[in-house]
Design an enzyme around this catalytic site. Structure first.
Site, PDB file in Angstrom:
ATOM      1  N   GLY A  17      40.626  40.620  30.354  1.00  0.00           N
ATOM      2  CA  GLY A  17      41.039  42.264  29.527  1.00  0.00           C
ATOM      3  C   GLY A  17      40.438  42.250  28.428  1.00  0.00           C
ATOM      4  N   ASP A  51      35.807  24.966  27.561  1.00  0.00           N
ATOM      5  CA  ASP A  51      34.641  25.420  27.330  1.00  0.00           C
ATOM      6  C   ASP A  51      34.149  26.191  25.833  1.00  0.00           C
ATOM      7  OD1 ASP A  51      33.430  27.697  28.508  1.00  0.00           O
ATOM      8  OD2 ASP A  51      34.662  29.529  28.111  1.00  0.00           O
TER       9      ASP A  51
END
Length: 694
Positions: free
Chosen positions: A390, A503
């Protein structure tokens, strides 16, 4: 229906009266029985023989199977439907009846299910199931379909195949008749929070699908206890979630109808059950411990588990809220509900770092109306980033604190999982080189996570911009490298939980006003036990160019896979270039290969970002040396982050071992056909391209 002559019927009637006279033989702790009298069997029949066989095999299976304390079994011929024909498999292995047989031709087949409470030991479980078979044949004499419930176990056997169904309608609903002395609405809402949390834990975090919990309440009722359980044979990804959602909906609907204001209650079904009381009702310590939540948001614990879902229906939440607001307790809170003075609200989530003794993780809750004002109703001009989850918006709270609001997309199912993962992990992490979590909002289908605002945004927006990178002098870059290293050491070694980020990259390193680095985005992170060294996943997630080879190719990840990503960051910070920058260019040589070639030939300083007017040659060599050690092929050969920090803080590079050729070079440029001139030309070409972007 199996028919009987008059004499058989009279015999059954007489036998039933005899058994009723011997009622004390039945276990005194039977809670409920259901005798479906549509089907009956006779003494010494095949059905009775099959039932006797099951009474021996099922208790043993329930205590020795992989899903201990639960078992299903069959006895007799079994109907198997095939696209081409129907076969009936006989009771002996390999025995087949004639094709085309009809289900009604096999009335002696029995299907059975037994479930023991999750805190019951195996011997008590086996004894309970054995007693249940005995009692069932006494209270429901010669009935083919019987269900009996006890406190330690449940049992059903039937001539109908109910094992493929998730039906939970055969239920015992029983409440404690005593009323609570505290405000009923607030107590009922607190029970709802506890039951929901316990059911959540039972379904998602327990192999036996069993959960227990205790919740602090008030001075009149210090604690509320609850437990919940579902059968473990359904897939967590589909049927189990359907059943779990039905359980949660039932908690809200049935609780207020049957247990409103009561000190305790239980619903026992064949597939799912729960219970709450004001006293400990389970063995051992509770798996969850919830602190007393503020009453006006007691039901905001629930997070939707389907795209666009919100857990509890808005109408139900409204009715609960109205009931709470009407109480004197809420009235007193409303008077003092001022932003700068009110008691912080918290969201209660299970702490996954300790599966033996679960504790609650407290997260501050923020109002949606407050965040709408802070972000000017999520206006486009306040948007500072966007990803698969988002958008991220800049905002300012009423007390003046600047915030960054991550707004999860409505249809993102993957984002829900990452959101929950991040909340559980980040809430427990507190370090100056990790982004601080300000709060969370779960209202009106919105899922918003609020962080401290980083005015200089992410490292990649400065480092790889030809103009902005000029603000990153060598001192700042070295400080960023050191800060990232300290943050990683904290999550790997120094925090209460051992966490693998998975990540780590330039866009997940944020910079504050003074360009100090803070690691962010723990949505893909994984929690390790303190003595755990590695794990394997069949779903590799992250960013290519930063992935360690063992993770990208075999799904193996550990603290050393984060160390590999850290090394790529070091090289990018020194050179000002992306490791994957050549993938979309005319060059076929990756950055890591270039660094190795220059290092091997003693010309590593030629790789430094050309926009750096001055730098410490010793620090550059030390950082590159560390980087090359951190990208070794074998994870064991890579240093820990604590060792890296010792070198960075003490300049102990002289004691470092000589690195081998790094893993994951896109092209082997150390062979004789690749000349040093070609490598230098590649670097110069990349530098010109970098300059031309100004």
């Amino acid at each position: 229906m199996v028919s009987h002559n008059l004499s058989s019927y009279l015999s059954l009637t007489i036998l039933t009266h005899v058994l009723l006279a011997l009622a004390p033989l039945v276990s005194s702790d039977m809670l409920w029985q259901d005798c479906v009298s549509d089907w009956n069997y006779t003494a010494n029949s095949t059905y009775q023989s099959n039932l006797k066989l099951l009474s021996t095999t099922l208790p043993k299976k329930a205590t020795t199977s992989p899903s201990q304390l639960f078992a299903t079994d069959t006895a007799g011929a079994i109907l198997i439907a095939d696209p081409a024909l129907i076969l009936i498999v006989g009771p002996k292995p390999g025995e087949l009846a004639q094709p085309g047989a009809h289900p009604e031709k096999i009335p002696d087949t029995i299907y059975a299910l037994a479930l023991c409470r999750g805190d019951t030991n195996t011997s008590a479980c086996a004894a309970c199931i054995a007693n249940a078979f005995r009692d069932a044949q006494q209270v429901c004499a010669y009935v083919m379909d019987v269900t009996v419930y006890y406190d330690p176990c449940n049992l059903r056997f039937s001539n109908q195949n109910f094992l493929t169904s998730i039906d939970n309608t055969k239920q015992l609903i029983k409440g404690n008749g005593e009323n609570v002395t505290s405000p009923a609405a607030a107590f009922d809402a607190a029970v709802g929070v506890l039951l929901s949390a316990v059911v959540d834990y039972a379904v998602l975090n327990s192999s036996v699908r069993f959960g227990t919990g205790v919740e602090d309440f008030d001075t009149n009722i210090p604690s509320i206890y609850a437990m919940a359980q579902c059968t473990p044979d359904l897939s967590p990804d589909d049927q189990l979630e359907v059943l779990w959602r039905a359980c949660l909906d039932q908690i809200v609907k049935v609780q207020t109808k049957f247990f409103g204001g009561k000190q305790g209650g239980r619903i026992v079904g064949l597939r799912c059950n729960y219970r709450f009381e004001l006293y400990p009702l389970f063995s051992g310590s509770p798996l969850l411990h919830l602190s007393a939540p503020a009453p006006e948001y007691l039901f905001t614990y629930l997070i939707g588990h389907s795209p666009g879902g919100s857990g509890i229906k808005s109408s139900t939440l409204l009715s609960i809220a109205l009931g709470i607001v009407s109480s004197a307790l809420i009235a007193s809170l409303v008077v003092i509900c001022v932003w700068n003075k009110r008691k912080p609200r918290v969201l209660l989530l299970p702490d996954l770092s300790n599966t033996d003794s679960m504790q609650s993780v407290n997260l501050p809750l923020l109002d949606l109306s407050t965040l709408k004002v802070a972000t000017e109703n999520f206006s486009e001009r306040n948007k500072i980033g966007e990803g698969g989850f988002g958008a991220v918006y800049k905002g300012k709270l009423p007390d003046g604190e600047q915030i960054a609001v991550k707004r999860l997309s409505q249809g993102s199912r993957q984002g829900i999982g990452e959101l929950k993962n991040e909340l559980l992990l980040v809430a427990k992490l507190h370090h100056k080189n990790l982004v601080r979590l300000v709060g969370v909002c779960l209202e009106e289908h919105e899922r918003l996570v609020v962080y401290e605002y980083m005015p200089n945004r992410s490292l990649d927006t400065l480092l790889f911009d030809a103009e902005k990178s000029k603000d990153l002098d060598w001192g700042t870059r070295f400080r960023i490298i050191s800060g990232i290293a300290r943050g990683l050491q904290y999550v790997h070694e120094d925090s209460q939980s051992k966490i693998i980020h998975r990540d780590l990259k330039a866009s997940n390193v944020l910079l504050d006003l003074d360009l100090n680095p803070k690691i962010s985005d723990f949505g893909l992170a994984r929690l390790f036990e303190q003595d755990q060294t590695k794990d394997v996943t069949n779903r590799v997630v992250g960013t290519f160019g930063y992935m360690a080879p063992e993770y990208a190719m075999r799904g193996q990840y550990s603290v050393k896979s984060d160390v590999f990503s850290f090394a790529i960051l070091i090289i990018e910070i020194i050179t000002g270039r992306r490791n994957c920058g050549f993938y979309n260019s005319d060059q076929s040589i990756d950055l890591l290969a270039i660094i190795w070639e220059h290092w091997a030939n003693g010309r590593i300083l030629e790789t430094v970002d050309p926009f750096l007017s001055s730098f410490s040659e010793d620090q550059v060599r030390t950082c590159v040396h560390i980087g090359l050690l951190c990208v070794q092929q074998n994870p064991i050969d890579r240093p820990t982050m604590s060792a890296v920090n010792v070198i960075l803080s003490t300049d102990a590079s002289s004691s470092l071992q000589i690195p081998s050729k790094p893993a994951f070079c896109i092209q082997d440029i150390s062979n004789e056909s690749e000349t040093q001139q070609e490598v230098s030309t590649a670097m110069q070409t990349r530098s010109r391209a970098h300059i031309e972007t100004i």
